[in-house]
Design an enzyme around this catalytic site. Structure first.
Site, PDB file in Angstrom:
ATOM      1  CG  HIS A   1      16.496   5.394 -35.583  1.00 31.96           C
ATOM      2  ND1 HIS A   1      15.609   5.125 -34.573  1.00 31.96           N
ATOM      3  CD2 HIS A   1      17.623   5.843 -34.974  1.00 31.96           C
ATOM      4  CE1 HIS A   1      16.165   5.404 -33.411  1.00 31.96           C
ATOM      5  NE2 HIS A   1      17.397   5.841 -33.632  1.00 31.96           N
TER       6      HIS A   1
ATOM      7  CD  GLU B   1      16.720   1.818 -34.431  1.00 37.21           C
ATOM      8  OE1 GLU B   1      17.760   1.987 -35.114  1.00 37.21           O
ATOM      9  OE2 GLU B   1      16.595   2.233 -33.266  1.00 37.21           O
TER      10      GLU B   1
END
Length: 346
Positions: A225, A322
């Protein structure tokens, strides 16, 4: 001494766990030996003349009773924010990276100019009780909402150091996460995760390995992330044209299927979009004068996110690009899955 502080932290946590079964989101999060690290004698340096790169490896064991700490050159461990153990990587060229054992989270990547290309949100907390909001958090064994906590538990547990090495001046460290009572209370499987982080002069590489150590199969999703520092008005991402999209705006529970038609994706407002079957290389213009190539092996998907006015205090200062594995990965006993990422300033 850091070892002593970590030991006291562990003992306090173990005492709390003996009296609390699952009273908080962390519940039975065990701080055990994964936070208490010392180092064994270094492994012998590689002497193979056939190797194109010279590498020295240093074994690391989780032992509270040993005070000596020996890491590869360019690798150091110190007390970070909130008293949490922090690994520092430094290359001879002047690049730097920081990694917290809590969550196995890279929180800083500075190129030789001193500019940090990652972003940690101002609301991030370093208390060992909730995930660190920023840098490169792990999503495992679940991406997004689902049967267990948001984005899984890997970002909310303590990882341990298993190895450090240096290859042609590039320092690297390998972290490990294993199942415990906390993880098994949500996801009842035995596993081992290994996460190698290598710092180069103008890039940062990671290798994530998931191993099924159980006697039964399991499935999972995963993502890195990554938060990049940015000026959101000038941000663009190239390389996604033609990818299938699952757009979570306006309804995250019912994403709209589509196809990306743009050469460059920009962020004029709220963006939360999953891209399936993405190429192995994307290019991020962070709006701050930097272009970053995000390349990968076996991260088959990507996610773009910027919360816009939902985080009014900081949305202009970052963008999440991501690498992800949205399609479920199935692993039988003793099987493993490996994915690599490289983020490089060009």
């Amino acid at each position: 001494m850091l070892i002593g502080k970590i030991r006291r932290h562990w003992l306090a946590t173990k005492t709390r766990q003996n009296t609390e079964v699952s009273a908080s989101p962390r519940g039975q999060a065990e701080m055990a030996a994964s936070c208490m690290f010392a180092v064994s004698a270094p492994f012998a340096a590689s002497s193979s003349s056939s190797s194109a790169r010279r590498s020295r490896r240093f074994g690391v064991v989780a032992m509270a009773s040993v005070g000596q700490k020996v890491y590869a050159p360019g690798v150091a461990v110190s007390e970070g924010n909130g008293g949490l153990p922090k690994i520092s990587l430094k290359s001879p060229q002047g690049s730097e990276a920081e990694i917290y054992l809590f969550g196995g989270c890279v929180t800083s990547w500075k190129v030789p100019s001193g500019k940090d290309l990652l972003f940690v949100r101002p609301d991030a907390v370093f208390n060992g009780q909730k995930p660190i909001s920023g840098g490169i958090p792990h999503c495992f064994p679940q991406f997004g909402p689902g049967a267990i906590q948001q984005h899984g538990f890997a970002r909310n547990m303590n990882w341990s150091i298993t190895d450090s090495e240096v290859t042609e001046g590039d320092p690297a460290v390998t972290l490990e996460l294993k199942d415990d009572s906390y993880s098994r209370s949500m996801w009842d499987f035995s596993f081992q995760a290994l996460y190698k982080v290598t710092l180069h002069s103008t890039s940062l590489s990671t290798t994530l390995t998931i191993i099924n150590t159980d006697d039964k199969p399991f499935s999972f999703n995963s993502a890195l992330h990554t938060y990049f520092s940015a000026s959101i008005a000038g941000v663009s991402v190239k390389g996604l044209k033609g990818s299938k999209t699952l757009n979570k705006d306006p309804d995250p529970k019912n994403p709209l299927e589509g196809k990306e038609e743009r050469e460059e994706v920009t962020f004029p407002g709220f963006v939360d979009c999953v891209y399936l079957g993405t190429p192995s290389e994307l290019t991020l213009d962070n709006g701050l004068g930097d272009k970053i190539v995000i390349s990968n092996t076996n991260w088959s998907d990507a996610v773009l996110w910027n919360p816009h006015l939902q985080m009014e205090a900081c949305y202009k200062d970052f963008v999440c690009v991501e690498n992800a594995k949205i399609e479920t990965v199935q692993l039988g006993p003793k099987e493993s899955w490996v994915a690599e990422q490289k983020i490089e300033l060009i």
